[in-house]
Design a protein around this motif. Structure first.
Motif, PDB file in Angstrom:
ATOM      1  N   ASP A  20     -33.074  12.733 -12.407  1.00 28.90           N
ATOM      2  CA  ASP A  20     -33.082  11.519 -12.202  1.00 28.90           C
ATOM      3  C   ASP A  20     -32.355  10.912 -13.516  1.00 28.90           C
ATOM      4  N   LEU A  21     -31.499  10.313 -13.401  1.00 30.99           N
ATOM      5  CA  LEU A  21     -30.714  10.010 -14.562  1.00 30.99           C
ATOM      6  C   LEU A  21     -31.012   8.826 -15.179  1.00 30.99           C
ATOM      7  N   GLU A  22     -31.168   9.095 -16.653  1.00 29.36           N
ATOM      8  CA  GLU A  22     -31.365   7.880 -17.173  1.00 29.36           C
ATOM      9  C   GLU A  22     -30.255   7.371 -18.061  1.00 29.36           C
ATOM     10  N   ASP A  23     -30.197   6.117 -18.517  1.00 28.87           N
ATOM     11  CA  ASP A  23     -28.900   5.777 -18.917  1.00 28.87           C
ATOM     12  C   ASP A  23     -28.023   6.551 -20.151  1.00 28.87           C
ATOM     13  N   GLN A  24     -28.566   7.110 -20.875  1.00 28.65           N
ATOM     14  CA  GLN A  24     -28.116   7.990 -21.954  1.00 28.65           C
ATOM     15  C   GLN A  24     -27.484   9.266 -21.382  1.00 28.65           C
ATOM     16  N   GLU A  53     -31.368   9.783  -5.216  1.00 30.57           N
ATOM     17  CA  GLU A  53     -31.757   8.816  -4.399  1.00 30.57           C
ATOM     18  C   GLU A  53     -31.290   7.422  -4.645  1.00 30.57           C
ATOM     19  N   ILE A  54     -31.123   6.882  -5.796  1.00 27.16           N
ATOM     20  CA  ILE A  54     -30.672   5.662  -5.967  1.00 27.16           C
ATOM     21  C   ILE A  54     -29.496   5.677  -6.909  1.00 27.16           C
ATOM     22  N   VAL A  55     -28.466   4.673  -6.430  1.00 35.67           N
ATOM     23  CA  VAL A  55     -27.334   4.271  -7.410  1.00 35.67           C
ATOM     24  C   VAL A  55     -27.252   2.953  -7.703  1.00 35.67           C
ATOM     25  N   ASP A  56     -27.581   2.698  -9.053  1.00 35.21           N
ATOM     26  CA  ASP A  56     -27.796   1.180  -9.279  1.00 35.21           C
ATOM     27  C   ASP A  56     -26.453   0.797  -9.952  1.00 35.21           C
ATOM     28  N   SER A  57     -26.235  -0.362 -10.350  1.00 40.29           N
ATOM     29  CA  SER A  57     -25.016  -0.859 -10.906  1.00 40.29           C
ATOM     30  C   SER A  57     -24.503  -0.072 -12.205  1.00 40.29           C
ATOM     31  N   PHE A  58     -25.649   0.569 -13.002  1.00 47.34           N
ATOM     32  CA  PHE A  58     -25.122   1.388 -14.096  1.00 47.34           C
ATOM     33  C   PHE A  58     -24.426   2.751 -13.502  1.00 47.34           C
ATOM     34  N   ILE A  59     -25.209   3.299 -12.587  1.00 39.35           N
ATOM     35  CA  ILE A  59     -24.656   4.547 -12.099  1.00 39.35           C
ATOM     36  C   ILE A  59     -23.565   4.420 -11.149  1.00 39.35           C
TER      37      ILE A  59
ATOM     38  N   VAL B  16     -36.800   5.179 -16.211  1.00 38.40           N
ATOM     39  CA  VAL B  16     -36.768   6.197 -15.116  1.00 38.40           C
ATOM     40  C   VAL B  16     -38.191   6.261 -14.384  1.00 38.40           C
ATOM     41  N   GLU B  45     -32.627  -2.068 -11.750  1.00 40.71           N
ATOM     42  CA  GLU B  45     -31.914  -3.062 -12.303  1.00 40.71           C
ATOM     43  C   GLU B  45     -33.001  -3.911 -13.404  1.00 40.71           C
TER      44      GLU B  45
END
Lengths: 121, 133
Positions: A20-24, A53-59, B16, B45
């Motif tokens: 589960d990717l965090e921004d860092q 499972e999700i791709v938000d604008s950051f990913i 997360v 978001e």
């Protein structure tokens, strides 16, 4: 922060995102990958998001950035394994990932890279 | 109606955790896979916005009912600088933080109800609801 491993197969780098990717982690992956493309003289990059499972604008932006960055380093990027619900959500969010090549799975991604490289040797 | 849960948003790891909590609540409400994905993406978001623009805040996850329908209500609040021009902030592509400017406008499209209350130096509260079909 967890780091995403980068695997090498011939002149292709394969990244399979299983966390589960965090921004860092996203930012670290961009940097690690740019270095790896140069270090291994890679000509192709495959990003497998089957488990994502999700791709938000950051990913989403990371995927576009990696594609653009790799292109500048003479490598082609293919994103593989996007879930249908993720595709629907991305379009509604307003991100169409115009500059990013996609394939349905890893096998088709490798075939696409072979084809692209065959066309421009 | 359940009491709901409150989660702090103070780090990237918290964003997360908010996603994971919203995902399990969405399952409990019985949202379809596509609707689960949409509401978790919107939560991601909005939680990131609270962290990046609001300097951190809280997320509240609540299961609501309207007659036989169940829904998932999420409240994101921060005590940051607030938004001077809400109309502008909801425009695709508008950003002050170097992002893509899709966070607010995009999340609004991903949910059924969207409410934003903000004023300069008063912080921002975004409330969204997604109903099971």
């Amino acid at each position: 922060m967890e780091r995403v491993p980068i695997l090498k197969l011939g002149d292709i780098l394969i990244i399979s995102i299983q966390i589960d990717l965090e921004d860092q982690s996203v930012l670290a992956l961009q940097e690690d990958l740019a270095e790896a493309v140069v270090a291994h003289s890679a000509r192709g990059v495959i990003i497998d998001i089957t488990a994502v499972e999700i791709v938000d604008s950051f990913i989403g932006r990371m995927l576009a950035t990696i594609a653009a960055m790799s292109r500048m380093l003479d490598a082609q990027t293919v994103v593989v394994g996007m879930r249908p619900a993720v595709a629907i959500t991305l379009v509604e969010l307003g991100l169409s990932l115009g500059g990013v090549r996609t394939a349905l799975n890893l096998e088709k991604g490798v075939a696409l890279l072979d084809h692209v490289r065959g066309a421009t040797p | 109606m359940t009491g709901g849960s409150e989660l702090p948003i103070a780090s990237n790891a918290d964003v997360v955790l908010v996603r994971q909590q919203v995902r399990s609540a969405a399952l409990e409400v019985g949202l379809s896979l596509v609707d689960q994905t949409k509401v978790v993406t919107a939560a991601s978001e909005l939680a990131r916005n609270a962290l990046v623009y609001g300097g951190g805040g809280m997320a509240r996850v609540e299961i609501v009912e309207n007659g036989p329908r169940k829904g998932l209500k999420l409240v994101f609040s921060d005590e940051g600088p607030g938004i001077a021009d809400v109309e502008q902030a909801l425009t695709d592509g508008w950003t002050t933080g170097g992002g893509l400017g899709l966070g607010l406008s995009g999340s609004r499209r991903l949910v059924d109800e969207f409410d934003l209350v903000s004023a300069p130096s008063k912080g921002t509260t975004v409330t969204v609801t997604k109903w099971a079909r």
